[in-house]
Design an enzyme around this catalytic site. Sequence first.
Site, short mmCIF file in Angstrom:
data_model
loop_
_atom_site.label_atom_id
_atom_site.label_comp_id
_atom_site.label_asym_id
_atom_site.label_seq_id
_atom_site.Cartn_x
_atom_site.Cartn_y
_atom_site.Cartn_z
N VAL A 145 0.86 -1.20 0.00
CA VAL A 145 0.00 0.00 0.00
C VAL A 145 0.89 1.24 0.00
CG1 VAL A 145 -1.84 1.24 1.20
CG2 VAL A 145 -1.70 -1.25 1.40
N GLY A 147 3.25 2.26 -2.15
CA GLY A 147 4.62 2.21 -2.68
C GLY A 147 5.61 2.45 -1.56
N GLY A 199 3.71 5.16 -16.95
CA GLY A 199 4.00 3.95 -16.17
C GLY A 199 3.22 3.86 -14.87
N GLU A 202 -1.43 -0.09 -14.65
CA GLU A 202 -1.01 -1.45 -14.95
C GLU A 202 -1.19 -1.66 -16.46
OE1 GLU A 202 -0.08 -3.29 -12.18
OE2 GLU A 202 -0.62 -1.60 -10.92
N LYS A 217 -5.97 -2.54 -1.73
CA LYS A 217 -5.16 -1.81 -0.76
C LYS A 217 -5.99 -1.47 0.49
CE LYS A 217 -2.23 0.12 -4.41
NZ LYS A 217 -2.19 1.18 -5.43
N1 HSE Z 1 -1.31 1.01 -10.73
C1 HSE Z 1 -1.10 1.32 -9.36
C2 HSE Z 1 -1.53 2.78 -9.13
C3 HSE Z 1 0.35 1.11 -9.03
O1 HSE Z 1 -1.84 3.47 -10.11
O2 HSE Z 1 -1.58 3.22 -8.00
C4 HSE Z 1 0.65 0.97 -7.58
O3 HSE Z 1 -0.01 -0.10 -6.96
#
Ligand code: HSE
Length: 333
Positions: A145, A147, A199, A202, A217
């Site tokens: 959760v 990063g 980036g 996903e 999360k």
């Molecule tokens: N794709 C996720 C986001 C990445 O945009 O938060 C981190 O879990």
Amino acid sequence: MGLGVVGKAFLRLLMVEREDLYRKYGLDPSVVAVADSKTAAYNPLGLNIERLLEHKERVGSLEGYPDQIDLDTKSLIKEVEAEVLVEITPSNLTTGEPGLSHIKGALISGKHVITANKGPLAIEMPALVELFDHKGLRILFSGTVGGGTPFLKFVKKCLSGERIVSIRGVLNGTTNYILNRMEHGISFQDALKEAQEKGYAEADPTNDVDGWDSAAKLVILSNWAMDSGVTMSDVTVKGIRDVVLHRDLLKEGKTIRLIATSDDEGLRVQPEVLPRNDPLVVPDALNAVSFTAEISGRHTLVGKGAGGKETAAALIRDLVELKMYMRGGVGLC
Ligand code: HSE
């Protein structure tokens, strides 16, 4: 397990931080086995990380690497002597696999686990935590959760001794980025494309835009901070595909964010109208979580919610905490 963006960043960070980790915490880990989705390498004396990463970059896998071993990941986890499994394969929010089997394999063979994989926890967190406790092992997951932003450690260590009555947060960077761009007149589709190029999203952005990534999360946060004993099926989920940001709303000083909530009415993820000065209205792809504690009130933490390097930093933090635990010391905040 897992040698993608986060896996490679984790190994690099281990090399870069090696001296500091030893000097500050007496931590000098040996990486004895590494696997990506198809290949594995093993050396009981410790792999040469620099050479291994260089090989992976050049060849795209561990095929042909001197320490390559022909063992599937489950056998590798079972047979390798190690104290901890670092599980960072991609999150599958439907089956939890292959991470779930890897984590159970570690449990059976007596290894602690550090993971940034949301899938296994979103699906089986209450049972997994109990099983690890029962065997006297630890499962640490601060990278699942936020990063590198220590939402989980903050609520557990810094708000200890108080009951958490609610959690409200922006837990997905992609949708936060899209909603911010939509405020500037960019269409949903164009903003999603930008988020993919940057980036944040996903490869299959369904879990981001339809709210499932936020739900996973939220399950982890809620079990951790409120002892809720919940899984994915306990969350009501609505994503942002139908959101329209009317000019009038913006003129009134309001906006829309995808908010994940856990309180005495249950768990839900949904787009909500908020005043622009609410602490949860954060720019770009940031995450923000407000924990409301029974006595001290609302505490909001804001930070980057994703990224290889940032998530790798959370894994290192867990490794340090595990070392302190094994030494009988206290954890870090
Ligand atoms: N794709 C996720 C986001 C990445 O945009 O938060 C981190 O879990």
